[in-house]
Design a protein around this motif. Structure first.
Motif, PDB file in Angstrom:
ATOM      1  N   GLY A 116       0.849  -1.177   0.000  1.00  0.00           N
ATOM      2  CA  GLY A 116       0.000   0.000   0.000  1.00  0.00           C
ATOM      3  C   GLY A 116       0.884   1.225   0.000  1.00  0.00           C
ATOM      4  N   TRP A 117       0.282   2.405   0.243  1.00  0.00           N
ATOM      5  CA  TRP A 117       1.124   3.604   0.187  1.00  0.00           C
ATOM      6  C   TRP A 117       2.105   3.649   1.351  1.00  0.00           C
ATOM      7  CZ3 TRP A 117       2.003   7.720   3.371  1.00  0.00           C
ATOM      8  CH2 TRP A 117       1.092   7.991   4.398  1.00  0.00           C
ATOM      9  N   LYS A 118       1.763   3.029   2.470  1.00  0.00           N
ATOM     10  CA  LYS A 118       2.721   2.907   3.576  1.00  0.00           C
ATOM     11  C   LYS A 118       3.542   1.643   3.329  1.00  0.00           C
ATOM     12  CE  LYS A 118      -0.440   5.208   6.801  1.00  0.00           C
ATOM     13  NZ  LYS A 118      -1.302   5.070   7.993  1.00  0.00           N
ATOM     14  N   ASP A 119       4.526   1.768   2.433  1.00  0.00           N
ATOM     15  CA  ASP A 119       5.181   0.560   1.939  1.00  0.00           C
ATOM     16  C   ASP A 119       6.526   0.266   2.581  1.00  0.00           C
ATOM     17  OD1 ASP A 119       6.660   2.545   0.740  1.00  0.00           O
ATOM     18  OD2 ASP A 119       6.253   1.931  -1.322  1.00  0.00           O
ATOM     19  N   SER A 120       6.864   0.926   3.678  1.00  0.00           N
ATOM     20  CA  SER A 120       8.065   0.546   4.412  1.00  0.00           C
ATOM     21  C   SER A 120       7.819  -0.770   5.145  1.00  0.00           C
ATOM     22  CB  SER A 120       8.484   1.644   5.391  1.00  0.00           C
ATOM     23  OG  SER A 120       7.426   1.964   6.263  1.00  0.00           O
ATOM     24  N   GLY A 121       8.879  -1.457   5.483  1.00  0.00           N
ATOM     25  CA  GLY A 121       8.738  -2.795   6.033  1.00  0.00           C
ATOM     26  C   GLY A 121       8.121  -2.868   7.405  1.00  0.00           C
ATOM     27  N   GLY A 151       9.342   8.300  12.508  1.00  0.00           N
ATOM     28  CA  GLY A 151       9.166   7.044  11.796  1.00  0.00           C
ATOM     29  C   GLY A 151       8.533   7.302  10.437  1.00  0.00           C
ATOM     30  N   TYR A 152       9.055   6.671   9.405  1.00  0.00           N
ATOM     31  CA  TYR A 152       8.605   6.958   8.035  1.00  0.00           C
ATOM     32  C   TYR A 152       7.088   6.842   7.916  1.00  0.00           C
ATOM     33  CZ  TYR A 152       9.255   7.042   2.901  1.00  0.00           C
ATOM     34  OH  TYR A 152       9.244   7.364   1.566  1.00  0.00           O
ATOM     35  N   HIS A 153       6.520   5.767   8.455  1.00  0.00           N
ATOM     36  CA  HIS A 153       5.062   5.588   8.429  1.00  0.00           C
ATOM     37  C   HIS A 153       4.499   5.306   9.815  1.00  0.00           C
ATOM     38  CE1 HIS A 153       5.776   4.307   4.020  1.00  0.00           C
ATOM     39  NE2 HIS A 153       5.097   5.436   3.975  1.00  0.00           N
ATOM     40  N   ILE A 154       5.266   5.540  10.848  1.00  0.00           N
ATOM     41  CA  ILE A 154       4.825   5.179  12.203  1.00  0.00           C
ATOM     42  C   ILE A 154       4.897   6.384  13.148  1.00  0.00           C
ATOM     43  CG2 ILE A 154       5.242   2.701  12.042  1.00  0.00           C
ATOM     44  CD1 ILE A 154       7.964   3.203  13.430  1.00  0.00           C
ATOM     45  N   GLY A 155       4.396   7.521  12.680  1.00  0.00           N
ATOM     46  CA  GLY A 155       4.319   8.687  13.545  1.00  0.00           C
ATOM     47  C   GLY A 155       4.573  10.005  12.859  1.00  0.00           C
ATOM     48  N   SER A 156       5.093   9.968  11.650  1.00  0.00           N
ATOM     49  CA  SER A 156       5.329  11.190  10.891  1.00  0.00           C
ATOM     50  C   SER A 156       4.011  11.728  10.323  1.00  0.00           C
ATOM     51  CB  SER A 156       6.297  10.905   9.746  1.00  0.00           C
ATOM     52  OG  SER A 156       5.731   9.917   8.891  1.00  0.00           O
ATOM     53  N   VAL A 157       4.093  12.929   9.740  1.00  0.00           N
ATOM     54  CA  VAL A 157       2.958  13.541   9.035  1.00  0.00           C
ATOM     55  C   VAL A 157       3.298  13.603   7.545  1.00  0.00           C
ATOM     56  CG1 VAL A 157       1.652  15.672   8.677  1.00  0.00           C
ATOM     57  CG2 VAL A 157       2.187  14.919  11.001  1.00  0.00           C
ATOM     58  N   TRP A 158       2.402  13.090   6.717  1.00  0.00           N
ATOM     59  CA  TRP A 158       2.521  13.185   5.261  1.00  0.00           C
ATOM     60  C   TRP A 158       1.456  14.164   4.775  1.00  0.00           C
ATOM     61  CZ3 TRP A 158       5.225   9.598   1.730  1.00  0.00           C
ATOM     62  CH2 TRP A 158       6.127   8.765   2.397  1.00  0.00           C
ATOM     63  N   PRO A 159       1.840  15.260   4.108  1.00  0.00           N
ATOM     64  CA  PRO A 159       0.835  16.236   3.660  1.00  0.00           C
ATOM     65  C   PRO A 159      -0.276  15.640   2.813  1.00  0.00           C
ATOM     66  CG  PRO A 159       2.998  17.225   3.565  1.00  0.00           C
ATOM     67  CD  PRO A 159       3.216  15.772   3.908  1.00  0.00           C
ATOM     68  N   TYR A 208      11.861  15.585   8.222  1.00  0.00           N
ATOM     69  CA  TYR A 208      12.337  14.211   8.119  1.00  0.00           C
ATOM     70  C   TYR A 208      13.562  14.280   7.219  1.00  0.00           C
ATOM     71  CZ  TYR A 208      12.459   9.215   7.094  1.00  0.00           C
ATOM     72  OH  TYR A 208      12.861   7.914   6.958  1.00  0.00           O
ATOM     73  N   PRO A 209      14.740  13.891   7.701  1.00  0.00           N
ATOM     74  CA  PRO A 209      15.974  14.258   6.999  1.00  0.00           C
ATOM     75  C   PRO A 209      16.112  13.730   5.573  1.00  0.00           C
ATOM     76  CG  PRO A 209      16.455  13.602   9.257  1.00  0.00           C
ATOM     77  CD  PRO A 209      15.020  13.259   9.000  1.00  0.00           C
ATOM     78  N   ALA A 210      15.481  12.613   5.242  1.00  0.00           N
ATOM     79  CA  ALA A 210      15.646  12.031   3.909  1.00  0.00           C
ATOM     80  C   ALA A 210      14.452  12.283   3.007  1.00  0.00           C
ATOM     81  CB  ALA A 210      15.910  10.528   4.021  1.00  0.00           C
ATOM     82  N   SER A 211      13.597  13.222   3.382  1.00  0.00           N
ATOM     83  CA  SER A 211      12.349  13.454   2.661  1.00  0.00           C
ATOM     84  C   SER A 211      12.576  14.143   1.327  1.00  0.00           C
ATOM     85  CB  SER A 211      11.437  14.323   3.534  1.00  0.00           C
ATOM     86  OG  SER A 211      10.239  14.615   2.865  1.00  0.00           O
ATOM     87  N   CYS A 212      11.827  13.709   0.306  1.00  0.00           N
ATOM     88  CA  CYS A 212      11.813  14.418  -0.969  1.00  0.00           C
ATOM     89  C   CYS A 212      11.182  15.800  -0.791  1.00  0.00           C
ATOM     90  CB  CYS A 212      11.002  13.651  -2.010  1.00  0.00           C
ATOM     91  SG  CYS A 212      11.806  12.185  -2.666  1.00  0.00           S
TER      92      CYS A 212
END
Length: 709
Positions: free
Chosen positions: A427-432, A567-575, A630-634
């Motif tokens: 899905g869109w939250k595709d980190s492991g 966390g990439y998909h475990i607590g961050s905010v995605w616009p 998030y340091p590695a964010s596009c």
């Protein structure tokens, strides 16, 4: 998106006076402080002083880095950086002063201005030295550069790459490796300046002896060009053919006005075209890591931008339809009717063992999202001939939902990586580590995500409506299938905690609810999957502090085990995730909830110079005046940029039904008012909307629609 984090899932899966060379210490490079200037499929990432010096920095074309370092020194030292300004998506300027040069007082006398511009396959940089003092200045200016032709997956994994040795001649440095070439040319009109080209190992350098009388300036033009015998998968879009009119917003909220303006610029430079039909444009997902076609990202971006017109949606739909699955190919996870995940120039080899083919189909949600976009574009006025041409692809996609998306026949869409080297989560939250129980433990595949069931339900109903509208058979089959999915969802996904009922993020391999509290609930609203009482329950949960007291909606509630604000998909905010929830809340009849969540996200804009990143930290607003990156964010990221238009649509209450000649505008009372926005489009006609402070609406359009406000 493929994120470089430890995979904890069931599936296995990156001379002394010259500046030091770039080196990588391993791990995904940070990019939050990079200045990124782009014109897809090319971009330059640099430090705020303009130098290309960090592991992520470079001049990129396609998925390859053609120049990895670029340094400017004067008399052997680095100018002192004072300012950097992103003038537009494809231009930036960098200001610096030379300390102690030709000075009589403590005031700096000599300045350096770097003006950078990027176009597809090339960049230019003009260096301007100016003597503002009253003394003569004699300066030695040195430009050093390196190339490594590193593949994007190597850069992203933090791998150390060997540089190539250049060839120097006249005013040019040239690097060559395999099928790629990089040239860097330096030109100056000042014949008094002596130009030297030198090569020292992997470094090439230009040297200029510059004399500046008081008030004089000296300029040098650097031009970098990338060439390759292997074309990139997608070409640049002609800027004059931008698939929307210029968007202009005048709002009482200056932060929001700037957010929309920057987003429109970035989206224009993220455009790519399909080489099989150059008139068909779509947005690359984001830079630096994902500047290519991503099914899910490109579809969501086009869907969010429908108020600007249907040309981008049409181009995106057709580009993906040409690559729609036709056969069962286990190695790429292709299946008949399936919409792909991503297209790259070559296979990606990631250091955690993941191996993604150049054309990869490992996604559970792109196919229903393709159907939803086709339906929504039709309602916004996509010409019926263009819709009709895509109906065979619609029928194939609908059939995929029923025949392949639900392999065990339980009425729900689910995924598992069948290759052992693909994405563990699809899905869109595709980190492991993204699919977890409330205690933080990881779920085991096959996984059925909550939001995917909403997309599938909406797609089946919307697809059936299109089949009926165009006199095609099969609508009853998909409506009946949608009803069975709805019933199965209601039986299996609802769970409770001390705050009451809510929807689990997923079902696991044992069909048990994976009971973490997550933002996935926001994707269910307004899709038709839930009844009004269920939507009201989720609306309240979404606005609870555990999810929504940040600068947007957290992906994962603070009450869950394993919560991490970074966390990439475990607590961050995605616009984009927040914007989808805002749109869902507005569609479901919760305008105040939508406003509150939207205002939280808008408040994040100034922290990122109005260029919202892919994601940022889920820190509470009460704990910090600005969100941490998030340091590695596009940045830019297409769906993050498009989220500002999605917020605008939601807060205007803007809904179109062009086939029935209807347009609805029901603005939400907010601090954005009064506002006027032009450059919108419905049924191919420009639309201007003004909303007074008291909510009174006025419109201007020649579209054949009746406006209800």
């Amino acid at each position: 998106m493929t994120q470089q984090i430890p995979q904890q899932t069931q599936s296995p899966a990156q001379s002394p006076d010259l500046p030091a060379p770039v080196s990588a210490s391993g791990g995904q490079p940070f990019v939050h402080d990079a200045v990124l200037v782009l014109s897809a499929p090319s971009f330059v990432a640099s430090r705020p002083d303009g130098d290309l010096a960090a592991p992520v920095d470079g001049f990129y074309h396609g998925d390859r880095r053609f120049l990895r370092s670029l340094h400017i020194t004067v008399d052997g030292g680095r100018p002192a950086s004072t300012n950097s300004v992103l003038q537009s998506a494809d231009r930036a300027t960098f200001d610096a002063v030379l300390r102690g040069t030709a000075q009589q007082t403590a005031d700096p006398a000599v300045t350096l201005l770097r003006e950078r511009a990027v176009a597809p396959g090339q960049f230019t940089e003009t260096l301007s030295l100016t003597n503002h003092g009253s003394l003569h200045a004699r300066l030695t200016v040195t430009v050093t550069a390196e190339s490594d032709f590193a593949a994007m997956d190597a850069v992203k994994s933090g791998a150390t790459t060997d540089p190539c040795e250049p060839r120097g001649e006249d005013d040019r440095l040239t690097w060559s490796a395999h099928d790629a070439r990089m040239t860097l040319t330096a030109r100056t009109d000042d014949t008094a300046a002596r130009t030297g080209v030198s090569v020292l190992g992997p470094r090439g350098a230009f040297t200029f002896e510059v004399c500046l009388a008081p008030g004089e300036s000296w300029t040098c033009a650097l031009e970098g060009r990338a060439a390759t015998d292997t074309p990139t998968p997608f070409g640049p879009a002609a800027h004059q053919d931008r698939p929307w009119a210029e968007l202009r917003l005048d709002s009482a909220d200056g932060d929001f006005t700037r957010l929309v303006g920057r987003a429109e610029q970035d989206l224009t430079r993220l455009l790519l075209c399909d080489p099989e039909a150059p008139g068909d444009m779509f947005t690359g997902a984001g830079a630096p890591w994902y500047l290519t076609l991503f099914g899910r990202d490109s579809l969501w971006t086009a869907r969010m931008l429908l108020p600007l017109g249907t040309k981008l949606a049409a181009g995106t739909l057709r580009t993906l339809a040409r690559r729609q699955g036709r056969n069962v190919v286990p190695s790429t996870e292709e299946q008949p009717g399936k919409i792909l995940h991503e297209v790259r120039a070559e296979t990606q080899e990631i250091d955690d063992g993941t191996r993604l083919p150049a054309q990869y189909y490992g996604t559970i949600d792109a196919t229903p999202l393709w159907i939803c976009l086709l339906h929504d574009a039709w309602r916004w006025g996509m010409p019926s001939t263009e819709v009709a041409a895509l109906l065979p692809h619609l029928e194939a996609a609908l059939n995929w939902l029923v025949e392949y998306g639900d392999p065990d026949g339980d009425g729900l869409l689910e995924y598992i990586d069948s290759t052992g080297t693909g994405l563990a989560n699809q899905g869109w939250k595709d980190s492991g580590d993204s699919v977890r129980f409330r205690d933080g433990s990881l779920a085991t595949a096959p996984i059925a995500l909550c939001e995917v069931q909403a997309y599938a339900y909406e797609a089946a109903v919307a697809g059936a409506e299109l089949l009926d509208a165009f006199d095609r058979p099969g609508a009853d089959r998909y409506r009946a299938w949608a009803t069975r999915l709805q019933e199965a969802f209601r039986r299996t996904f609802w769970v409770s905690d001390e705050h009451g009922p809510y929807v689990a993020i997923a079902l696991d391999a044992d069909k048990q609810p994976v009971d973490a509290v997550t933002s996935g609930m926001g994707h269910l609203l307004g899709t038709g999957l839930l009844n009004p009482e269920e939507e009201a329950t989720l609306a309240e949960r979404l606005l609870s502090p555990a999810l929504a007291d940040a600068f947007g909606l957290r992906t994962y509630a603070t009450s869950n085990g394993g919560y991490n604000p970074l966390g990439y998909h475990i607590g961050s905010v995605w616009p984009h995730d927040t914007a989808i929830a805002v749109q869902g809340l507005a569609r479901a009849g919760f305008p105040d909830h939508a406003r509150r969540l939207a205002e939280n996200l808008i408040a994040a804009g100034p922290a990122f110079d109005s260029r919202l990143p892919e994601l940022f930290a889920g820190t509470a607003r009460s704990a910090s005046a600005r969100p941490a990156p998030y340091p590695a964010s596009c940045r830019p990221q297409a769906w993050a940029a498009a989220s500002s238009v999605a917020l605008l649509q939601a807060l205007l209450g803007l809904q179109a039904n062009a086939p029935e000649g209807a347009l609805t505008i029901r603005p939400v009372a907010s601090r954005l008012l009064p506002l006027t926005v032009s450059g919108l489009s419905v049924a191919g006609h420009e639309l201007t909307v003004s909303v007074a402070a008291d909510g009174t609406v006025s419109t201007r359009t020649s579209a054949p629609v009746e406006v209800t406000a």
